[in-house]
Design an enzyme around this catalytic site. Structure first.
Site, mmCIF file in Angstrom:
data_model
loop_
_atom_site.group_PDB
_atom_site.id
_atom_site.type_symbol
_atom_site.label_atom_id
_atom_site.label_comp_id
_atom_site.label_asym_id
_atom_site.label_seq_id
_atom_site.Cartn_x
_atom_site.Cartn_y
_atom_site.Cartn_z
ATOM 1 C CB CYS A 2 -0.905 0.027 1.240
ATOM 2 S SG CYS A 2 -1.863 -1.474 1.483
ATOM 3 C CG ASN A 78 3.962 0.175 1.725
ATOM 4 O OD1 ASN A 78 3.636 -0.749 0.988
ATOM 5 N ND2 ASN A 78 4.995 0.958 1.464
ATOM 6 C CD GLU A 80 2.034 -8.583 1.219
ATOM 7 O OE1 GLU A 80 1.553 -9.248 2.171
ATOM 8 O OE2 GLU A 80 1.350 -8.099 0.310
#
Length: 641
Positions: A2, A78, A80
């Site tokens: 993101c 933002n 993973e």
């Protein structure tokens, strides 16, 4: 994956229009969903914004900003978290109830349960902001390898942050003025390392750090400090090391295939990307997508040189039975527009144009419905992939010989120009010098005499670079020179350059870039192995080759090493020649008191006009791309000195 933005104001209410504009400028980072959060408290006013690219749990359950069950913690994030399933099992045992399959929810609960210690538990790439109502504080954090970006501005009254600089610059508090120290670092390395930024007053949060704003005080705290670990005494031979490398890398790649959308590989046909593709092809149930790039330069010799990657990538794809896709970057007038577009997307300039290749592959992946791309960045620095590491070992042997400086100086001055002369000169310049000088001899884009003409100032630039390198090398100052070089490359070249280009070029395409070689497990393991064990004779990355020799084709194992690069020299001599001449002139630097525009012009023009006999080998190509990228950036951002 993101984009995030935020404003924390200690004096007045956050303007939602500014927050929305900040979000709009990075909408490419999250085209699938967006949201903002606004609140006024007795301590401050806060606004948080999020743009979401849905990778895990594509439903609205992953919407951000995300709150915990009591609403006391608010998160924008933002990245993973690759170990989120393991963390989730532990958190569910602690009676946390999940409402999604996202790693965002795991982050939220990990902070709620472990507080600021949660960052040490994370294996992944991330930049995040947490609003903690109970403790009346805001926390920012960035992953260990700086894979995800986070720019911020703090003036004692307002903290403003964003995933990208262009978004941050919309706030009226920030003035478009050049930071001279950051400029010195850029001209030296061709990128701007954290915490510096070319815009005065703006910084990048250091990788492996978190920041806490509480009671009007902003504190910066490391949660991971990289160093060379003590080698594992149980690993007595190369076979055991190779087995450990394979087991660890297999696990990292498998974990980073985690996705609810299609995943692909950026494939160069070299050792690193082929290993990742080979592992992934065994783990993927569906056919794996691979992507490569080729070039059309109008110069047959250059095309042959720079299309090796696409040639080998096709052979690897055929061997692994992947769905292979190739994109061609053409030598035409659109190249100038593309160059300018991507330099703006990068936020800060970088010297070498390989980011065009990453962008081209990312766009192709998006067209093919692939939203995640894996890259081999980081392997060379972790596993001994550069010849100068072997050269550093040889240098240490010569440094044991006393009184060698004068013979080297004499040989350097009288030998005719040749590869041997270049090696003798390099040895003379490094012989018994501090390691920061040796490192600069490898990487500095300008000779000191050239730089002094371009920026006619005092020695401030030298001291800034020296101070920065001394600080970088301090944790490993007792290590062998080769280990120091590899350590610095990992912290600088990988964290500050490679990761910038892959994040911006994939994200501008609304694609997520992942780097399995930078998984926590790989980095931690590689830092326990000395560089001297990663070579065998003059063969580079021996341990890594041995680990996968049974599944890699011979044409990959025996392929000469080539950098992942674009034909920048051919472009400067061809399609970009007139453009570069029009940029690198006196008028481009008029009003920027830091530069001598005439010196820039006299430095660049001889090479661009084909009169390059007075240059030392390599300096013009590298340094002119450095100056060209900077010049374009200065004009795009309308920067003053």
């Amino acid at each position: 994956m993101c984009g995030i933005v935020g404003i924390i104001d200690l004096e007045k209410t956050v303007n939602p229009d500014i927050l929305l504009k900040m979000c709009q400028l990075i909408s490419h980072r999250g085209p699938d969903d967006s949201g903002i959060f606004l609140e006024n408290t007795s301590k401050f006013s806060i606004g948080l914004g999020s743009l979401r690219l849905s990778i895990l749990d594509l439903s609205l359950a992953g919407h951000m900003p995300m709150k915990n069950r009591t609403g006391d913690i608010v998160l924008v994030y933002n990245g993973e978290i690759y170990n989120h399933n393991d963390l989730k099992v532990d958190l569910e045992k602690r009676e946390y109830l999940y409402h999604s399959r996202t790693d965002t929810e795991t982050l939220l609960y990990a902070y709620e349960e472990f507080g600021l210690d949660c960052f040490k538990k994370l294996n992944g790439m991330f930049a995040l902001a947490i609003y903690d109502r109970i403790n009346a504080r805001v926390v920012l954090a960035r992953d260990r390898m700086g894979i995800k970006p986070l720019y911020y501005f703090w003036n004692g009254k307002r903290l403003i942050f964003s995933s990208e600089l262009k978004s941050l610059m919309t706030h009226p508090d920030i003035i478009r003025k050049l930071n001279p120290k950051a400029l010195d670092l850029y001209l030296t390395f061709g990128y701007v390392p954290s915490p510096y930024c070319l815009i005065a007053g703006v910084k990048k949060l250091l990788p492996g750090h978190y920041m806490v704003l509480q009671e009007g005080i902003l504190k910066d705290i490391p949660f991971w400090t990289p160093t060379l670990s003590i080698p594992n005494p149980d690993l007595r031979d190369d076979r055991q090391l190779s087995e450990q490398i394979r087991a660890t890398l297999d696990g990292a790649v498998e974990t980073q295939l985690m996705s609810d959308v299609p995943v692909g590989i950026m494939l160069s046909g070299g050792l690193d990307s082929t290993i990742i593709a080979a592992i992934a092809s065994r783990k993927q149930l569906n056919s794996l997508h691979t992507f490569s790039v080729g070039f059309e330069t109008g110069k047959s010799r250059m095309e042959e040189m720079y299309n090796w990657d696409s040639f080998y990538a096709k052979k690897v794809a055929l061997k692994l039975k992947t769905q292979h896709h190739e994109v061609l970057i053409k030598d035409d007038s659109t190249l100038i527009q593309l160059l300018e577009k991507l330099l703006f997307a990068l936020d800060e300039p970088v010297w070498e144009p390989s980011y065009l290749s990453i962008y081209a592959m990312s766009i192709l992946a998006k067209e093919e419905g692939v939203k995640v791309l894996l890259s081999g960045d980081g392997s060379d620095e972790l596993f001994g992939g550069y010849p100068w590491y072997l050269g550093a070992t040889t240098l240490e042997k010569y440094e044991r010989i006393p009184f060698l400086r004068q013979p080297l100086r004499l040989a350097s001055s009288i030998l005719p120009s040749s590869i041997f002369h270049k090696k003798v000169t390099d040895l003379y310049l490094k012989y018994r010098q501090p390691n920061y000088i040796k490192y600069l001899q490898n990487y500095s884009h300008f000779k000191p005499s050239s730089l002094a003409k371009l920026i006619p100032r005092a020695t401030e630039g030298v001291s800034v670079v020296q101070e920065f390198l001394d600080l970088t090398l301090k944790p490993v100052k007792e290590a062998a020179t080769a280990d120091q070089f590899a350590f610095a490359d990992l912290l600088l070249w990988v964290r500050e350059h490679f990761n910038q280009r892959i994040d911006r070029m994939t994200m501008i395409s609304s694609v997520e870039g992942r780097v399995p070689f930078q998984d926590n497990s790989i980095v931690d393991m590689a830092l326990t192995i000395r560089v001297s064990r990663k070579f065998k004779g003059t063969e580079q990355k021996t341990l890594l080759r041995e680990a996968y020799k049974d599944i890699l084709p011979d044409f990959v194992l025996n392929r000469p090493k080539r950098p992942f690069a674009a034909p920048g020299k051919a472009w400067l001599e061809g399609i970009l020649n007139e453009y570069a001449l029009s940029q690198l002139n006196q008028s481009s630097f008029k009003g920027l008191g830091l530069f001598d525009g005439r010196a820039v012009e006299s430095f660049a023009y001889p090479f661009l006009r084909g009169e390059n006999s007075h240059y030392e080998e390599n300096e013009p190509f590298i340094s002119i791309w450095n100056l060209l990228a900077l010049t374009i950036w200065l004009k795009q951002w309308n920067i003053s000195s």
